[in-house]
Design a protein around this motif. Structure first.
Motif, PDB file in Angstrom:
ATOM      1  N   ARG A 168      43.957  55.952 -20.172  1.00 42.99           N
ATOM      2  CA  ARG A 168      42.855  55.703 -21.478  1.00 42.99           C
ATOM      3  C   ARG A 168      43.221  55.662 -22.113  1.00 42.99           C
ATOM      4  NH1 ARG A 168      37.934  58.591 -19.419  1.00 42.99           N
ATOM      5  NH2 ARG A 168      37.994  59.827 -16.953  1.00 42.99           N
ATOM      6  N   GLN A 169      44.348  55.472 -22.891  1.00 49.80           N
ATOM      7  CA  GLN A 169      45.261  55.697 -23.694  1.00 49.80           C
ATOM      8  C   GLN A 169      45.959  54.439 -24.280  1.00 49.80           C
ATOM      9  OE1 GLN A 169      44.467  57.210 -26.044  1.00 49.80           O
ATOM     10  NE2 GLN A 169      42.775  58.982 -25.292  1.00 49.80           N
ATOM     11  N   LEU A 170      45.764  53.593 -22.945  1.00 50.30           N
ATOM     12  CA  LEU A 170      46.644  52.637 -22.815  1.00 50.30           C
ATOM     13  C   LEU A 170      48.060  52.667 -23.074  1.00 50.30           C
ATOM     14  CD1 LEU A 170      43.973  50.243 -23.716  1.00 50.30           C
ATOM     15  CD2 LEU A 170      44.309  50.315 -21.756  1.00 50.30           C
ATOM     16  N   THR A 171      48.549  53.438 -23.173  1.00 53.91           N
ATOM     17  CA  THR A 171      50.258  54.199 -23.271  1.00 53.91           C
ATOM     18  C   THR A 171      50.821  53.360 -22.180  1.00 53.91           C
ATOM     19  OG1 THR A 171      50.644  55.409 -21.449  1.00 53.91           O
ATOM     20  CG2 THR A 171      49.903  56.700 -23.222  1.00 53.91           C
ATOM     21  N   ASN A 172      51.859  52.341 -22.818  1.00 53.32           N
ATOM     22  CA  ASN A 172      52.877  51.780 -22.373  1.00 53.32           C
ATOM     23  C   ASN A 172      52.471  50.650 -21.646  1.00 53.32           C
ATOM     24  OD1 ASN A 172      55.346  53.552 -22.433  1.00 53.32           O
ATOM     25  ND2 ASN A 172      54.237  54.398 -20.779  1.00 53.32           N
ATOM     26  N   VAL A 173      51.968  49.685 -22.339  1.00 58.61           N
ATOM     27  CA  VAL A 173      50.912  48.726 -22.398  1.00 58.61           C
ATOM     28  C   VAL A 173      50.694  47.644 -22.916  1.00 58.61           C
ATOM     29  CG1 VAL A 173      48.448  47.760 -21.670  1.00 58.61           C
ATOM     30  CG2 VAL A 173      49.294  49.923 -20.367  1.00 58.61           C
ATOM     31  N   LYS A 174      51.164  46.150 -22.643  1.00 57.58           N
ATOM     32  CA  LYS A 174      51.313  45.446 -23.514  1.00 57.58           C
ATOM     33  C   LYS A 174      50.755  44.258 -23.746  1.00 57.58           C
ATOM     34  CE  LYS A 174      54.364  41.123 -24.716  1.00 57.58           C
ATOM     35  NZ  LYS A 174      55.504  40.227 -24.152  1.00 57.58           N
ATOM     36  N   ARG A 175      49.648  44.949 -24.621  1.00 56.76           N
ATOM     37  CA  ARG A 175      48.306  44.647 -24.519  1.00 56.76           C
ATOM     38  C   ARG A 175      47.383  43.103 -24.939  1.00 56.76           C
ATOM     39  NH1 ARG A 175      44.365  48.583 -27.325  1.00 56.76           N
ATOM     40  NH2 ARG A 175      43.351  46.638 -27.657  1.00 56.76           N
ATOM     41  N   SER A 176      48.963  42.551 -25.202  1.00 54.28           N
ATOM     42  CA  SER A 176      48.870  40.548 -25.430  1.00 54.28           C
ATOM     43  C   SER A 176      48.500  40.489 -24.661  1.00 54.28           C
ATOM     44  CB  SER A 176      49.784  40.406 -26.585  1.00 54.28           C
ATOM     45  OG  SER A 176      51.369  40.571 -25.789  1.00 54.28           O
ATOM     46  N   ASP A 177      48.860  40.993 -22.891  1.00 56.95           N
ATOM     47  CA  ASP A 177      48.468  40.646 -21.684  1.00 56.95           C
ATOM     48  C   ASP A 177      47.765  40.801 -20.774  1.00 56.95           C
ATOM     49  OD1 ASP A 177      52.261  39.967 -22.135  1.00 56.95           O
ATOM     50  OD2 ASP A 177      52.533  41.414 -20.665  1.00 56.95           O
ATOM     51  N   TYR A 178      46.990  41.548 -21.920  1.00 63.23           N
ATOM     52  CA  TYR A 178      45.646  41.263 -20.923  1.00 63.23           C
ATOM     53  C   TYR A 178      43.795  41.635 -21.764  1.00 63.23           C
ATOM     54  CZ  TYR A 178      48.209  44.886 -17.864  1.00 63.23           C
ATOM     55  OH  TYR A 178      49.030  45.127 -17.107  1.00 63.23           O
ATOM     56  N   ILE A 179      43.898  40.860 -20.638  1.00 60.32           N
ATOM     57  CA  ILE A 179      42.190  41.138 -21.686  1.00 60.32           C
ATOM     58  C   ILE A 179      40.925  41.971 -21.056  1.00 60.32           C
ATOM     59  CG2 ILE A 179      41.213  40.081 -19.381  1.00 60.32           C
ATOM     60  CD1 ILE A 179      38.961  37.925 -21.327  1.00 60.32           C
TER      61      ILE A 179
END
Length: 629
Positions: free
Chosen positions: A224-235
């Motif tokens: 839910r918090q998108l922890t440890n996620v490199k947002r720029s890699d995802y749509i």
């Protein structure tokens, strides 16, 4: 794409039979590829339609409503409803010609086509083709789509009316499909995903029978918090437009770099609802973007749905770097075409006419898009926000966009209501039998070959034209010379012999006529056409009425063309009377009609002779010169 058995059999049913067929399959099984190859390779007169403007543009066709001139109100399948439909339907002479010459109608995204809309198509084609007792007026219909994806839209007030006549809004509960079901063909090989566990999970979601292990697997992807996620890699795939727009605006505002606006260049007729992206495209260096077209260059650097980041930007240049590349892509303009269909009056071929274009960079902001806009796309990594999923098929569409389960993150739990599968779909799909497809194909191929052979030897229309010539002469005998009647009687006798022969052929074809017998009929047919040509180029007719002479000439030419394409096909098929050979050479004749006519000794002589039919003379000389009856 490797061709699998079901792919080939679907292609044969489409091209070598006149059966209506339903091409379906799970996400990533090549339905779009099948459509594009069918459009490119089919030798039939065809048109492509889809329920929405964007779907129509992507499929290379037009919307159902524009092609058939249909009102947007619900259609009631009663005698009064049909009369009202025909009254409201907009069909100019060009459209009527198209309907009459149409051999194959391809309907893409059939899952979104409502039952009453399909019945409207059926009745319009029956009416204009003057074939009221045959489904779709005798047109072969190819339905393409996945019922487990996005469903048809029926507002509550519309369904209150329609539910009195239809079991469900789905196309398979239309009256025409219930009475004349198409052949069901499922493409089974999945090209998009290779992970068997992921494919199994998608199947369970598709049929709403999630196992305990699959539920645990899905829960493991919630972050839910998108922890440890490199947002720029995802749509991010979300359920509503306002959510996607809000995310994109928020992310754009975080970029501290100049903003550039790129205006689309729109010409002709290109409705706003069909725009593939924003007509004013606002971008910044560092913006996350998605390509919305396939690269036209070779080797292909990007595809529809590929994600990247803008690395360089000015008024004249956009450079994008994708994660799997070490070099930047210089983005070129893409041109989308809004087409219309028309019929060449001489060749009777249905042609595409570009009536409007939309020129813009093939990009859209891609921090987030809606699930609806993602249909047909493929992503490597996606964050799915499906808590507010509201339509059957939405969750399946979102999950199946990804190549692998590793590339998926769930921003929220999945709305369980959206996982439900409509029982009508399950019932329809489970009652389809594909075990006898090969046998059915061979039967239908033989039946279609017989249809083509009968049409090839049929001179019914030419006979009608000769009868019209006789009526014209009888009505206006004072305007013709005496030799006119002799000419009409001579060519009438030729067609009388051909008609007798076609009656023999009909009987033989129904009894599986041999190649040897077909060659005998072919030789007889060609010999009679040769006599017809010899008599016609000597045409001894003179008329002193310019309008009557012009009508006479046009009918003679029309009669000649009815024979000439048959002659061309028979001369080129040699000993092969197969459907594909007949279709191929017929298409080649009409494709090269003007070239063939320009090189034909018969047409050159005939054209010169026909110019002298009308002779302007003084009234005092008329009797002596015309030798009137």
């Amino acid at each position: 794409m490797e061709k699998h058995f079901e792919y080939k059999i679907a292609n044969d049913f489409a091209n070598l039979t006149s059966c209506s067929i339903f091409i379906t399959g799970k996400a990533g099984t090549g339905k779009t590829t099948f459509l594009k190859e069918l459009k490119q390779c089919s030798q039939k007169n065809l048109a492509i339609v889809a329920p929405t403007g964007v779907a129509a543009i992507n499929a290379g066709g037009v919307t159902i409503h524009s092609f058939f001139g249909l009102p947007f109100t619900p259609f009631i399948p009663t005698a009064e409803g049909v009369a009202n439909l025909i009254k409201k339907q907009r069909a100019n002479p060009t459209k009527k010609n198209i309907y009459n010459e149409l051999e194959m109608l391809i309907i893409d995204e059939i899952s979104m086509v409502r039952a009453d809309l399909l019945d409207s198509i059926d009745f319009v084609l029956r009416h204009h083709r003057k074939n009221p007792n045959t489904p779709f007026g005798g047109v072969q219909v190819v339905f393409i789509g996945d019922l487990y994806q996005l469903p048809p839209v029926a507002k509550d007030e519309e369904w209150q009316i329609l539910s009195q006549y239809y079991q469900s809004p789905f196309f398979f509960h239309s009256k025409v499909i219930e009475q004349y079901p198409p052949i069901y063909l499922e493409l089974k090989h999945i090209f998009r995903q290779t992970d068997k566990k992921f494919i199994n999970l998608l199947n369970e979601i598709r049929h709403n029978n999630l196992s305990t292990n699959s539920k645990i697997l899905i829960s493991s992807k919630i972050n839910r918090q998108l922890t440890n996620v490199k947002r720029s890699d995802y749509i991010i795939l979300t359920t509503h437009n306002y959510k996607a727009n809000s995310i994109n605006s928020e992310e754009m505002s975080k970029i501290n770099s100049p903003e550039y606006n790129f205006e689309a260049k729109i010409s002709g007729d290109f409705p706003e609802k069909n725009y593939p992206n924003e007509p004013t495209l606002t971008l910044k260096k560092g913006a996350r973007v998605m390509f919305i077209a396939n690269d036209r260059e070779s080797p292909h650097r990007y595809f529809n749905g590929k994600i990247g980041t803008i690395t360089e930007l000015n008024d004249d240049k956009i450079m994008v770097r994708c994660e799997d590349s070490e070099t930047d892509i210089k983005v070129a303009y893409e041109i989308w075409e809004n087409i219309n269909y028309n019929v060449d009056t001489e060749t009777k071929q249905i042609n595409e006419e570009v009536i409007g274009t939309y020129k813009q960079y093939p990009l859209r902001l891609a921090w987030a898009i809606t699930v609806h806009k993602s249909q047909g796309l493929t992503f490597d990594k996606a964050i799915l926000d499906l808590e507010q999923a509201f339509a059957n098929g939405q969750v399946y569409v979102a999950l199946s966009r990804c190549r692998s389960f590793d590339g998926i993150i769930l921003k929220s739990s999945i709305n369980q209501r959206a996982l439900s599968t409509n029982p009508h779909i399950l019932d329809y799909s489970n009652n389809q039998n594909e075990n006898t497809l090969t046998l059915r194909l061979e039967e239908e191929k033989k039946r279609y070959q017989k249809e083509l052979l009968l049409k090839l030897f049929d001179v019914k229309l030419a006979v009608q034209i000769i009868q019209e010539l006789f009526k014209d002469f009888t009505k206006n005998s004072a305007s013709f010379n005496k030799s006119t009647l002799n000419f009409i009687q001579t060519i009438s006798s030729i067609f009388f012999e051909l008609e007798i022969n076609i009656n023999r052929i009909k009987i033989e074809i129904q009894q599986n006529c041999t190649t040897e017998n077909l060659n005998l009929h072919k030789d007889f047919f060609l010999s009679k056409i040769k006599i017809f040509e010899e008599e016609t180029v000597k045409i001894p007719i003179i008329s002193n009425d310019e309008d009557i002479a012009e009508t006479f000439v046009s009918k003679i030419l029309k009669c000649c063309k009815e024979l000439e394409w048959r002659k061309y096909v028979l001369e080129h098929i040699e000993n092969d009377f197969s459907s594909d050979k007949i279709l191929y050479h017929k298409q080649m004749f009409f494709k090269n009609l003007r070239k063939i006519e320009n090189n034909s000794k018969f047409y050159i002589k005939l054209s010169e002779k026909l110019k002298s039919i009308y002779t302007e003379i003084a009234d005092t000389e008329a009797n002596e010169y015309l030798n009137l009856l």
